[in-house]
Design an enzyme around this catalytic site. Structure first.
Site, short mmCIF file in Angstrom:
data_model
loop_
_atom_site.label_atom_id
_atom_site.label_comp_id
_atom_site.label_asym_id
_atom_site.label_seq_id
_atom_site.Cartn_x
_atom_site.Cartn_y
_atom_site.Cartn_z
N ASP A 8 21.03 -46.49 -77.27
CA ASP A 8 22.28 -46.85 -76.60
C ASP A 8 22.01 -48.13 -75.79
OD1 ASP A 8 20.86 -46.01 -74.37
OD2 ASP A 8 22.32 -44.48 -73.75
N CYS A 65 17.06 -44.06 -75.22
CA CYS A 65 18.19 -44.16 -74.30
C CYS A 65 17.60 -44.38 -72.91
CB CYS A 65 19.11 -42.94 -74.38
SG CYS A 65 18.35 -41.36 -73.95
N THR A 67 16.82 -42.29 -70.26
CA THR A 67 15.73 -41.35 -69.95
C THR A 67 15.03 -40.82 -71.19
OG1 THR A 67 17.26 -39.50 -70.08
CG2 THR A 67 16.92 -40.49 -67.89
C1 RB5 Z 1 23.32 -44.00 -70.03
O1 RB5 Z 1 23.71 -44.47 -68.80
C2 RB5 Z 1 22.34 -42.83 -69.89
O2 RB5 Z 1 22.99 -41.73 -69.37
C3 RB5 Z 1 21.69 -42.51 -71.20
O3 RB5 Z 1 21.08 -43.65 -71.70
C4 RB5 Z 1 20.57 -41.48 -71.22
O4 RB5 Z 1 19.67 -41.68 -70.18
C5 RB5 Z 1 20.91 -40.10 -71.44
O5 RB5 Z 1 20.01 -39.28 -71.56
#
Ligand code: RB5
Length: 149
Positions: A8, A65, A67
């Site tokens: 993402d 992503c 985390t």
């Molecule tokens: C995006 O802001 C964040 O929530 C996503 O990248 C991730 O960390 C979800 O686990």
């Protein structure tokens, strides 16, 4: 090796960094996106990579992503996927040796580029040990066969 990669917006920069390393190493990389820092939803990219691995279109997947938690949750919904959220070299090694993980998940807001590079290289070159670990994975597969479409 054929490797699918996706992220993402929060994982985009690390995903791009890893993609370049993989290409330099001679891997064939299928990048499902995202393509920039604009806000997107991690499940869209996590499912796509997991599906490519599940269908045997690629050997392994890498997801990033913020985390790594969201990508790990979504990828592990897909049949045959053993996605491992890895933050250090020990878990990188164990996820391959004992779990035969087929997707590596990283946190772009957690793991720096230098460590991520070492994790990716270690993860891709560590083999599954089989033996008692194989039996445990077969139990997961038996459950999937019975309960998932
Ligand atoms: C995006 O802001 C964040 O929530 C996503 O990248 C991730 O960390 C979800 O686990």
């Amino acid at each position: 090796m054929n490797i699918a990669i996706g992220s993402d917006h929060a994982g985009f920069e690390l995903k791009d960094y890893i993609k370049n390393i993989l290409v330099q190493m001679g891997h064939n990389v299928e990048d499902v996106g995202t393509d920039g820092l604009g806000s997107v939803d991690y499940p869209d990219f996590g499912i796509e990579v997991a599906w490519l691995v599940s269908e045997g279109k690629v050997e392994k997947g890498i997801l990033v992503c913020g985390t790594g938690i969201g990508m790990g949750i979504v990828a592990n919904k897909v049949k045959g996927i053993r996605a491992s959220l890895v933050y250090d070299l020990y878990t990188a090694i164990q996820s391959r040796k004992h779990l035969d993980a087929n997707i590596l998940v990283l946190g772009g807001r957690v793991t720096g580029k230098g460590l991520a590079e070492e994790i990716v290289k270690t993860w891709l070159t560590t083999s599954f040990e089989g033996g008692r670990h194989k039996k445990r994975i077969e139990k997961i597969e038996a459950w999937e066969k019975e309960h998932l479409k």
